[in-house]
Design a protein around this motif. Structure first.
Motif, short mmCIF file in Angstrom:
data_model
loop_
_atom_site.label_atom_id
_atom_site.label_comp_id
_atom_site.label_asym_id
_atom_site.label_seq_id
_atom_site.Cartn_x
_atom_site.Cartn_y
_atom_site.Cartn_z
N PRO A 386 -11.80 15.25 -4.11
CA PRO A 386 -12.95 15.68 -4.93
C PRO A 386 -13.17 17.18 -4.95
N VAL A 387 -12.62 17.90 -4.00
CA VAL A 387 -12.78 19.35 -3.95
C VAL A 387 -11.56 20.07 -4.50
N PHE A 388 -10.37 19.66 -4.06
CA PHE A 388 -9.15 20.41 -4.37
C PHE A 388 -8.26 19.76 -5.43
N GLY A 389 -8.64 18.59 -5.92
CA GLY A 389 -7.86 17.96 -6.98
C GLY A 389 -6.67 17.19 -6.45
N PRO A 390 -5.62 17.01 -7.27
CA PRO A 390 -4.49 16.16 -6.87
C PRO A 390 -3.70 16.74 -5.71
N MET A 391 -3.48 15.92 -4.68
CA MET A 391 -2.71 16.28 -3.51
C MET A 391 -1.60 15.25 -3.32
N VAL A 392 -0.40 15.74 -3.00
CA VAL A 392 0.74 14.86 -2.75
C VAL A 392 0.90 14.68 -1.25
N MET A 393 1.16 13.43 -0.84
CA MET A 393 1.38 13.12 0.57
C MET A 393 2.80 12.62 0.76
N PHE A 394 3.43 13.01 1.88
CA PHE A 394 4.74 12.49 2.25
C PHE A 394 4.74 12.19 3.74
N GLY A 395 5.44 11.11 4.10
CA GLY A 395 5.56 10.76 5.51
C GLY A 395 6.69 9.78 5.74
N LEU A 396 6.93 9.50 7.00
CA LEU A 396 7.92 8.52 7.41
C LEU A 396 7.18 7.32 7.97
N GLY A 397 7.75 6.12 7.77
CA GLY A 397 7.17 5.02 8.53
C GLY A 397 7.02 3.69 7.84
N GLY A 398 6.93 3.62 6.52
CA GLY A 398 6.73 2.33 5.88
C GLY A 398 5.43 1.70 6.32
N THR A 399 5.49 0.48 6.91
CA THR A 399 4.27 -0.23 7.29
C THR A 399 3.57 0.41 8.49
N THR A 400 4.26 1.28 9.25
CA THR A 400 3.66 1.89 10.44
C THR A 400 3.09 3.27 10.18
N VAL A 401 3.00 3.68 8.93
CA VAL A 401 2.60 5.05 8.63
C VAL A 401 1.19 5.34 9.14
N GLU A 402 0.27 4.37 9.03
CA GLU A 402 -1.09 4.62 9.49
C GLU A 402 -1.21 4.59 11.01
N LEU A 403 -0.20 3.99 11.67
CA LEU A 403 -0.20 3.99 13.13
C LEU A 403 0.19 5.36 13.66
N PHE A 404 1.28 5.92 13.14
CA PHE A 404 1.78 7.20 13.65
C PHE A 404 1.14 8.39 12.96
N ARG A 405 0.68 8.22 11.73
CA ARG A 405 0.01 9.29 10.98
C ARG A 405 0.84 10.57 10.92
N ASP A 406 2.13 10.41 10.82
CA ASP A 406 3.04 11.56 10.74
C ASP A 406 3.27 11.86 9.27
N VAL A 407 2.31 12.56 8.67
CA VAL A 407 2.34 12.84 7.24
C VAL A 407 2.00 14.30 6.98
N ALA A 408 2.33 14.76 5.78
CA ALA A 408 2.01 16.12 5.36
C ALA A 408 1.48 16.07 3.93
N PHE A 409 0.60 17.01 3.59
CA PHE A 409 -0.01 17.07 2.27
C PHE A 409 0.30 18.40 1.60
N GLY A 410 0.39 18.37 0.28
CA GLY A 410 0.59 19.59 -0.50
C GLY A 410 -0.11 19.48 -1.84
N SER A 411 -0.60 20.61 -2.35
CA SER A 411 -1.30 20.63 -3.63
C SER A 411 -0.31 20.41 -4.77
N ALA A 412 -0.73 19.58 -5.71
CA ALA A 412 0.08 19.34 -6.91
C ALA A 412 -0.29 20.35 -8.00
N PRO A 413 0.72 20.77 -8.81
CA PRO A 413 2.11 20.33 -8.79
C PRO A 413 2.92 21.07 -7.74
N LEU A 414 3.98 20.40 -7.26
CA LEU A 414 4.89 20.99 -6.29
C LEU A 414 6.05 21.68 -6.99
#
Length: 490
Positions: A386-414
């Motif tokens: 709501p503040v910065f607009g579209p953000m892209v997220m990338f991470g590893l993990g499939g179904t375990t992504v919310e367990l490890f939370r090993d993700v990174a965000f970047g402002s779109a467009p990349l």
């Protein structure tokens, strides 16, 4: 205003929230372009909102993670406490220029303190290169009783050697292997008369190496600290705080070299089209250029069996419903189905289980696709902050992504470089480079997917709440989106 003020050397900001993300971005970029380090202490953590939390991406993208990404893109550094903010600001104020790089040489009269500082450095992105062979010879000639290594422990006997500390610092700066040298001198600065010759020598060392930085860690009298600061030598009383401040300054320098100016959104974009189910979401993403497997939406048992025969075995079958986002929670995924009978049985069981566990959900049938056996499972997504607009997220993990939370965000467009940096911002990215003999994954194809997804996010930001591609499988050649969710704005 502060970015334009010639008297301002460092900007500190305490921030609770922001209402205008574009103005904050512009202010941070303006300060970075003017060479004014910005140290931010951001307080408060919150989720983006209920709509975005319906996806993995939304659940991971609390406002805090997005702020971190924006600070990084715009050349600012975030401090975790008031002390850390003031430490980084003090170091930046003393230094005429930020460190040229993260290479650190350490000189210490205490082996334990050297290990402590090395541990602090290892927790961040600072590196401690080994001593060059020529420098080893020089140090052995200077202090034959000390073991030449980095950190370099001079031992307490250094006091018996005239200019022992100054000579060690000079040797490390002169060799060119280090951007900054940090010297631990215990409490010698509390004795101005005893420290006076060493003070003059250290100031002269710094003057001979204006492109590198010399930092001291010691207890000292205020007037000593002030004289050293005036000569560009920062003094800290605590070794851990000194290393963390240096980490902050090096982070500022690296981010200033890689500023990201977010492009203006397009004037107009076509309507998004239907995207309530996985099949519809994938169709929209495929239209945008994202890679998909051939697959069939099947409303009946017979249709699913025929689709599997046409695709070739083994196949995967997934429940198809606009009301069920996380299919595994209702037993809505069946893998490695080897024949038509297994596909038919899976259809019956999945639709029955979904109807029992989610009686409110509309069931449109199943989605049948080829079974993919190789590749590394990753996740890519979009959240509309709501503040910065579209953000892209990338991470590893499939179904375990919310367990490890090993993700990174970047402002779109990349851009491609920003997409590559987003990939490298994930700790598990080492898996993509080839782990324990495994072949490297196609990082170029992955970067292309992230760039394409970012342009899709910008084009439809007015309609989207979130996008999930999970898993996004990265293979030795190419990528494939195996599942997708698109959530519209309410």
């Amino acid at each position: 205003y502060l970015a334009e003020d010639p008297e301002t050397r460092v900007i500190c900001a305490a921030l609770e929230a922001c209402r205008d993300g574009q103005r904050l971005r512009a202010a941070l970029l303006k300060a970075a372009a003017a060479g004014k380090p910005v140290v931010v202490m951001k307080v408060g953590r919150s989720e983006v909102g209920a709509a975005a939390a319906a996806t993995h991406t939304g659940g991971l993208a609390g406002n805090d993670a997005v702020y971190d990404a924006v600070f990084a893109e715009c050349g600012a550094v975030r401090a975790g406490s008031i002390d850390e903010m003031l430490d980084i600001a003090t170091l930046c104020d003393v230094m005429p220029e930020l460190p040229a790089g993260p290479r650190v040489g350490m000189v210490t009269s205490s082996g334990g303190i050297g290990v402590l500082m090395a541990d602090e450095a290892a927790e961040g992105s600072l590196v401690l290169p080994p001593l060059p062979s020529a420098t080893v010879d020089e140090l052995l000639a200077l202090l034959p009783f000390a073991v030449p290594a980095n950190p370099y422990d001079t031992t307490a006997q250094v006091t018996a050697v005239p200019r022992g500390i100054e000579g060690a610092c000079e040797a490390l700066l002169q060799c060119g292997a280090y951007d900054t040298v940090v010297a631990y001198l215990a409490h010698v600065g509390l004795s101005p008369q005893r420290f006076a010759p060493m003070e003059a020598g250290l100031i002269a060392v710094q003057a001979r190496h204006p492109g590198q930085r010399l930092m001291l860690v010691m207890l000292s009298a205020p007037e000593v600290t002030q004289r050293l600061a005036a000569a560009g030598v920062a003094v800290f009383a605590d070794p851990s705080r000194a290393v963390r401040a240096l980490q902050g300054a090096c982070t500022l320098a690296a981010r200033r070299r890689a500023l990201h100016v977010v492009a203006a959104p397009p004037q107009a974009s076509p309507a998004l089209g239907p995207c309530a189910t996985e099949a519809e979401a994938k169709a929209r993403l495929a239209e945008a250029g994202l890679p998909m497997l051939p697959e069939h939406a099947c409303a009946t048992r017979e249709a699913a069996m025929a689709a599997a025969q046409a695709l070739g075995f083994p196949v995967v079958s997934k429940i198809l419903s606009p009301d069920i986002t996380h299919k595994t929670e209702v037993g809505g995924v069946r893998l490695n189905l080897a024949d038509a009978a297994a596909v038919g049985e899976a259809f019956d069981r999945m639709t029955a289980d979904a109807a029992r566990l989610r009686p409110d959900a509309r069931i449109d049938g199943v989605l049948v696709a080829p079974m993919l056996a190789d590749g590394i499972e990753t996740i890519a997504g979009v959240t509309i902050d709501p503040v910065f607009g579209p953000m892209v997220m990338f991470g590893l993990g499939g179904t375990t992504v919310e367990l490890f939370r090993d993700v990174a965000f970047g402002s779109a467009p990349l851009t491609r470089p920003r997409a590559a940096a987003l990939i490298d911002g994930v700790k598990a990215a080492a898996l993509l480079r080839g782990w324990r003999g495994a072949p490297p994954a196609d990082r170029d194809a992955l970067a292309d997917v992230l760039v394409t997804l970012s342009h899709f996010a910008v084009a439809h930001a007015h309609e989207l709440a979130a996008v999930d591609i999970n898993p996004l499988v990265v293979r030795t050649r190419g990528c494939l989106c195996l599942d997708a969710v698109i959530v519209r704005r309410p």
